[in-house]
Design an enzyme around this catalytic site. Structure first.
Site, PDB file in Angstrom:
ATOM      1  N   CYS A  43      15.910 -35.757  32.802  1.00 35.39           N
ATOM      2  CA  CYS A  43      15.196 -34.959  33.797  1.00 35.39           C
ATOM      3  C   CYS A  43      16.114 -34.672  34.988  1.00 35.39           C
ATOM      4  O   CYS A  43      16.163 -35.419  35.968  1.00 35.39           O
ATOM      5  CB  CYS A  43      13.929 -35.684  34.254  1.00 35.39           C
ATOM      6  SG  CYS A  43      12.869 -34.673  35.306  1.00 35.39           S
ATOM      7  N   THR A 306     -12.831 -35.536  39.361  1.00 34.24           N
ATOM      8  CA  THR A 306     -13.584 -34.449  38.741  1.00 34.24           C
ATOM      9  C   THR A 306     -14.176 -33.553  39.815  1.00 34.24           C
ATOM     10  O   THR A 306     -14.504 -34.016  40.911  1.00 34.24           O
ATOM     11  CB  THR A 306     -14.716 -34.981  37.837  1.00 34.24           C
ATOM     12  OG1 THR A 306     -15.378 -33.872  37.217  1.00 34.24           O
ATOM     13  CG2 THR A 306     -15.732 -35.804  38.626  1.00 34.24           C
ATOM     14  N   TYR A 307     -14.258 -32.278  39.488  1.00 32.14           N
ATOM     15  CA  TYR A 307     -14.931 -31.310  40.354  1.00 32.14           C
ATOM     16  C   TYR A 307     -16.148 -30.751  39.617  1.00 32.14           C
ATOM     17  O   TYR A 307     -16.709 -29.747  40.020  1.00 32.14           O
ATOM     18  CB  TYR A 307     -13.963 -30.187  40.739  1.00 32.14           C
ATOM     19  CG  TYR A 307     -12.688 -30.698  41.358  1.00 32.14           C
ATOM     20  CD1 TYR A 307     -12.642 -31.122  42.688  1.00 32.14           C
ATOM     21  CD2 TYR A 307     -11.513 -30.790  40.600  1.00 32.14           C
ATOM     22  CE1 TYR A 307     -11.477 -31.613  43.249  1.00 32.14           C
ATOM     23  CE2 TYR A 307     -10.334 -31.281  41.148  1.00 32.14           C
ATOM     24  CZ  TYR A 307     -10.326 -31.697  42.479  1.00 32.14           C
ATOM     25  OH  TYR A 307      -9.167 -32.195  43.026  1.00 32.14           O
ATOM     26  N   THR A 309     -16.303 -29.180  36.881  1.00 35.89           N
ATOM     27  CA  THR A 309     -16.067 -27.846  36.318  1.00 35.89           C
ATOM     28  C   THR A 309     -15.314 -27.970  35.002  1.00 35.89           C
ATOM     29  O   THR A 309     -14.616 -28.963  34.753  1.00 35.89           O
ATOM     30  CB  THR A 309     -15.249 -26.961  37.272  1.00 35.89           C
ATOM     31  OG1 THR A 309     -13.936 -27.525  37.427  1.00 35.89           O
ATOM     32  CG2 THR A 309     -15.927 -26.830  38.622  1.00 35.89           C
ATOM     33  N   THR A 318     -17.566 -34.254  32.887  1.00 37.14           N
ATOM     34  CA  THR A 318     -16.337 -34.241  32.075  1.00 37.14           C
ATOM     35  C   THR A 318     -15.856 -35.640  31.718  1.00 37.14           C
ATOM     36  O   THR A 318     -14.749 -35.800  31.210  1.00 37.14           O
ATOM     37  CB  THR A 318     -15.210 -33.507  32.829  1.00 37.14           C
ATOM     38  OG1 THR A 318     -14.917 -34.218  34.045  1.00 37.14           O
ATOM     39  CG2 THR A 318     -15.604 -32.075  33.156  1.00 37.14           C
ATOM     40  N   GLU A 383      -7.100 -27.589  36.351  1.00 36.01           N
ATOM     41  CA  GLU A 383      -7.621 -28.503  35.335  1.00 36.01           C
ATOM     42  C   GLU A 383      -6.522 -28.916  34.363  1.00 36.01           C
ATOM     43  O   GLU A 383      -6.466 -30.070  33.917  1.00 36.01           O
ATOM     44  CB  GLU A 383      -8.784 -27.843  34.588  1.00 36.01           C
ATOM     45  CG  GLU A 383     -10.019 -27.634  35.459  1.00 36.01           C
ATOM     46  CD  GLU A 383     -11.079 -26.772  34.806  1.00 36.01           C
ATOM     47  OE1 GLU A 383     -12.259 -26.949  35.170  1.00 36.01           O
ATOM     48  OE2 GLU A 383     -10.738 -25.930  33.944  1.00 36.01           O
TER      49      GLU A 383
END
Length: 414
Positions: A43, A306-307, A309, A318, A383
């Site tokens: 990396c 989490t939202y 959605t 979710t 997301e």
């Protein structure tokens, strides 16, 4: 990470503490350990950042010429670096003993744990960097290349090309990485629609039948066997740039599917026998003050974030989807949660996403932004970043579980 400010705050607080806060390791050691950790996944992005930090802390320029130029004490850490990065289940008490019982170059157990935390942090951060398509800047070898609009522009660019950026490296970069703005993602196989995924989560939540322990074990083994057959994305880099190869030994040592391991004595890591909450947290806090609390907050934030959605849908629970992804990542590394029905993974995580997750977790250096664009196409960008955060955190927790269990065994035996 800025899409998720609550997580970003926890991440920065933890990274700042392990690199600049109180701890047993000298600052230059911390940044050099970060360099060799990022080196295992080639990396360049993280290596360049940590080289700068290393020099700002007064590190010797000579160390950056390669592992043969660093103190013997640091060299002795390399086996643990290599094993944790690719096959953490191979770590055993003898590796810890080798560090703590080597005369004048010996490590204290607190130093070993500090080093392990840094290694796991940067191994996992490589997964996030590559899986989000965060690669080198434009003027660096291996970086993004903007496409030329015409032959004259191409000629002008070649005329003003940096001397250190050889045609061979430019060619390598163009083949290895997504060309920014070059073309949309290529057509891929259809994905399960979010509406279908939501219906599956609802169906699973309504099921009341419980599986027997034997059936749960078989479902875990099934997931292991299936993951071993997945072909990861991308190709192995044909050539390692010289400025990265300085920090790598035994490049051929790579991830091996846990289900295909040749070591008959290595059993599945069962979380009921050694968990983060009941064992790892207290072990790391005992030997490296306060870091356990920071790590725990970071793990919990990534896992519970989490939202409500999913794509364009709102008010969605979710939690099952998140748990399936988290546990799938750890299953790739041989870790089983005994109370989890691994059959849910096949219902909620489709093959293309499994392939991406396996690649990001186990072969991050092969992942490009193109691969990121191909999966979860109905999901919001934030997301998808959240999924990559779970790859980062679930992988890091897995590495730490193996390492801290080994440290605990060492403390018990010696």
């Amino acid at each position: 990470m800025g899409y998720h400010p609550l997580y970003l705050e926890q991440f920065l607080k933890t990274q700042d503490y392990i690199l600049r806060g109180d701890g047993p390791l000298p600052f230059v050691y911390r940044h050099f350990i970060a360099i060799i950790a990022a080196g295992r996944h080639q990396c360049s992005y993280l290596i360049a950042l940590q080289k700068q930090e290393f020099l700002l802390q007064g590190g010797e320029q000579n160390w950056l010429r390669g592992l043969e130029h660093v103190p013997e004490k640091l060299r002795k850490l390399y086996d643990i670096n290599k094993i944790l990065a690719h096959r953490p289940w191979l770590l055993n008490v003898s590796h810890i003993e080798k560090l703590t019982k080597c005369g004048k170059d010996s490590w204290s157990l607190a130093e070993v744990v500090h080093a392990i935390v840094i290694l796991a942090h940067f191994h996992s951060l490589c997964s996030f960097v590559f899986s989000c398509g965060v690669n080198q800047e434009l003027d660096q070898a291996g970086g993004y290349e903007y496409p030329c609009n015409n032959s004259q522009e191409a000629a002008d660019n070649k005329q003003h090309e940096s001397p250190r950026r050889t045609p061979a490296l430019v060619h390598q970069a163009q083949n290895r990485y997504e060309v920014v703005g070059a073309c949309p993602p290529s057509p891929t196989e259809p994905e399960v629609a979010i509406s279908t995924l939501m219906q599956r989560m609802k169906t699973l939540s309504e099921q009341t039948e419980e599986c027997t322990p034997v059936e749960l074990a078989k479902r875990f083994e099934n997931i292991e066997a299936q993951s071993a057959e997945l072909v990861v994305v991308g190709l192995e880099p044909a050539e390692t740039p010289a400025d990265i190869s300085y920090f790598i030994e035994d490049l051929s040592f790579q991830y091996q599917d846990f289900a295909k391991r040749v070591e008959n004595n290595i059993r599945t890591f069962r979380v009921q026998d050694y968990s983060w909450n009941d064992h790892g947290y207290s072990t790391v806090n005992r030997l490296y003050n306060d870091v356990g609390t920071l790590l725990d907050s970071k793990f919990q934030t990534a896992y519970n974030l989490t939202y409500y959605t999913m794509g364009g849908s709102t008010d969605v629970d979710t939690s099952r989807f998140r748990r399936a992804i988290w546990n799938y990542i750890q299953a790739l590394l041989g870790i089983r949660h005994d109370d989890y029905d691994y059959g849910e993974i096949n219902a909620l995580v489709e093959k293309s996403l499994k392939t991406f997750i396996k690649s990001a977790c186990c072969y991050p250096e092969r992942v490009t932004k193109k691969e990121y664009d191909k999966v979860m196409r109905e999901f919001q960008h934030s997301e998808k970043v959240h999924v990559n955060l779970m790859v980062l955190e679930s992988r890091m927790q897995a590495e730490l579980l193996y390492a801290l269990r080994t440290v605990s065994s060492y403390m018990t035996n010696f």
